[in-house]
Design a protein around this motif. Structure first.
Motif, PDB file in Angstrom:
ATOM      1  N   ASP A 246       9.659   6.799  19.802  1.00  0.00           N
ATOM      2  CA  ASP A 246       9.095   6.659  18.344  1.00  0.00           C
ATOM      3  C   ASP A 246      10.018   6.048  17.445  1.00  0.00           C
ATOM      4  OD1 ASP A 246       6.476   8.328  17.128  1.00  0.00           O
ATOM      5  OD2 ASP A 246       6.875   8.809  19.296  1.00  0.00           O
ATOM      6  N   ALA A 247       9.521   5.298  16.477  1.00  0.00           N
ATOM      7  CA  ALA A 247      10.467   4.384  15.400  1.00  0.00           C
ATOM      8  C   ALA A 247      10.786   5.494  14.378  1.00  0.00           C
ATOM      9  CB  ALA A 247       9.516   3.292  15.122  1.00  0.00           C
ATOM     10  N   LYS A 248      11.765   5.160  13.627  1.00  0.00           N
ATOM     11  CA  LYS A 248      12.328   5.898  12.678  1.00  0.00           C
ATOM     12  C   LYS A 248      11.402   6.016  11.334  1.00  0.00           C
ATOM     13  CE  LYS A 248      16.688   6.739  12.203  1.00  0.00           C
ATOM     14  NZ  LYS A 248      16.707   8.145  12.433  1.00  0.00           N
TER      15      LYS A 248
ATOM     16  N   LYS B 205      16.423   5.752  16.107  1.00  0.00           N
ATOM     17  CA  LYS B 205      14.682   6.089  16.124  1.00  0.00           C
ATOM     18  C   LYS B 205      14.552   7.291  15.566  1.00  0.00           C
ATOM     19  CE  LYS B 205      13.615   3.316  20.403  1.00  0.00           C
ATOM     20  NZ  LYS B 205      12.768   2.288  19.527  1.00  0.00           N
ATOM     21  N   ARG B 206      13.160   7.893  15.762  1.00  0.00           N
ATOM     22  CA  ARG B 206      12.997   9.280  15.131  1.00  0.00           C
ATOM     23  C   ARG B 206      13.934  10.141  15.239  1.00  0.00           C
ATOM     24  NH1 ARG B 206      11.455  13.380  11.999  1.00  0.00           N
ATOM     25  NH2 ARG B 206       9.438  13.778  12.152  1.00  0.00           N
TER      26      ARG B 206
END
Length: 435
Positions: free
Chosen positions: A312-314, A325-326
């Protein structure tokens, strides 16, 4: 589809749940009520308490997610020890005849919510998303609220509603005793934090990401602005598609448990659209606040989740530099079973009072705080709110404890300011949860 199992390690997130022959034997004992694991009580290190994962922690089918809760089955909790110190009478361990964990007044005191809980929340709806049916959900909720002097929340007065993932109030999923315990925990914690809120229980037909995600969509469709999710599993490359299908709901505060297996990222806590909620050990203290907290860690495989997502992207508002990332978590609340919360449950166990822990407790607590803070603005992502200057200054910074070993260390070790296990900290009133 993903598979989860209750035994977890500190290995890389994608390899944290390998089923072994030893686990199969342990799980069989736990499900039959014969297996317990002894752990040191974090409130009093010389004492011992025992607990096991509730049966819902063992997925029934391949691809199902696990709920993040533990039910105390022996020993004395922090609440019981405080009672004993005050009265001089040592309570009986694992006695279902009376509460043995923290109640609404304790949680409201610990998190600066006493005034808000008495005056806010009217007209707001907290949705609880879980799998399978709890046939006794309404009756057990009524017992909890009556005991603690909370107003009635029933189907007849419009406060409590139970539906399936399709929105049906008559065609419900099959019942499951383990998930029923989870539902009792979630409903009671939403009540404890926001007594004036309406509660919508949405039951998925099974614990797959697709069915639980469909239940999230149904909760939002039915008008809930706060949706609590107390379950999780290993990350997968499908998570970004799940994000857009089930969790991208601007203007809705979606909270998700960070997990109970110690350091390592889980989904859907890793979704950039949700508030990932870590867990603490909460005890009374002589400080001006009257309470103290540290990272919840029972053992190398039991404690709050945290970590760096693999997929998941930050989100734009998250600026820590040790994870590209997240990062999990955003905020936190009590989760340690040794400093656990009282829950009334009657389906699949002896009807009575039990003490629960796990980040399944912290997620609905935080959903309740969002509800006390008021309806999020249209188009907003409430996960951002604690990251604002006003938000970070209105949280109790948790600076001690860890949930494993990692690099960089803040992903698994508490420090001043932001860290993985507790995020920016625990509620100190509602200011950090409003846009």
């Amino acid at each position: 589809m993903r598979t989860t199992h209750p035994v977890r390690s500190t290995a890389a997130p994608g390899h944290r749940r390998r089923l072994t022959a030893a686990f199969v034997a342990t799980a069989a004992l736990a499900l039959s009520g014969l297996g317990t694991a002894a752990h040191a009580d974090t409130a009093t290190p010389t004492a011992k308490a025992t607990w096991t994962a509730t049966p819902c922690a063992t997925p029934k089918h391949h691809g199902e997610l696990a709920c993040d809760s533990f039910r105390v089955t022996g020993g004395l909790t922090a609440f019981q020890k405080q009672q004993a110190a005050r009265t001089g009478i040592t309570p009986k361990a694992a006695d279902a005849t009376s509460p043995s964990g923290y109640g609404p007044s304790d949680l409201q005191s610990a998190y600066g919510l006493t005034s808000a809980a008495s005056s806010n929340g009217s007209g707001e709806t907290i949705a609880i998303v879980d799998a399978y049916d709890d046939p006794n959900a309404a009756a057990d909720l009524a017992k909890y609220r009556s005991y603690y002097g909370l107003s009635a929340c029933t189907t007849s007065n419009g406060c409590f509603t139970k539906v399936s993932q399709t929105g049906s109030s008559t065609s419900l999923p099959s019942a499951d005793s383990g998930w029923a315990e989870e539902e009792s925990l979630d409903l009671d914690m939403a009540s404890a934090t926001c007594p004036n809120c309406n509660i919508l229980l949405v039951e998925a037909k099974s614990a797959t990401t697709a069915n639980l995600g469909t239940a999230v969509n149904e909760a939002v469709k039915l008008g809930a602005k706060y949706v609590s999710n107390s379950y999780g599993g290993s990350e997968s490359s499908s998570d970004t598609s799940y994000d857009s299908s089930y969790f991208n709901h601007p203007g809705v505060a979606i909270t998700v448990s960070a997990g109970d297996g110690g350091y390592g990222a889980e989904y859907p806590a890793a979704s950039k659209y949700v508030t990932a909620v870590g867990g603490t050990a909460l005890s009374k203290s002589s400080s001006s606040r009257g309470w103290t907290e540290s990272v919840w860690k029972t053992s190398s495989t039991e404690g709050t989740g945290s970590g760096c997502s693999a997929y998941d992207a930050k989100p734009a508002w998250q600026t820590d530099t040790g994870c590209g990332k997240r990062t999990i978590s955003d905020v936190s609340a009590v989760a340690d079973p040794a400093t656990g919360v009282s829950v009334y449950d009657s389906y699949g166990v002896t009807a009575g009072w039990y003490t629960f822990g796990g980040t399944s407790a912290s997620s609905p607590i935080i959903a309740g705080v969002y509800a006390l803070a008021g309806t999020p603005s249209s188009g907003s992502y409430p996960a951002r709110f604690p990251y604002t200057a006003a938000g970070t200054s209105a949280l109790n910074d948790v600076t001690s404890g860890n949930n494993g070993t990692c690099s960089p260390s803040y992903l698994c070790t508490a420090r001043s300011g932001y860290d993985g296990p507790t995020g920016w900290g625990t509620p100190d009133g509602t200011s950090a949860f409003t846009g």
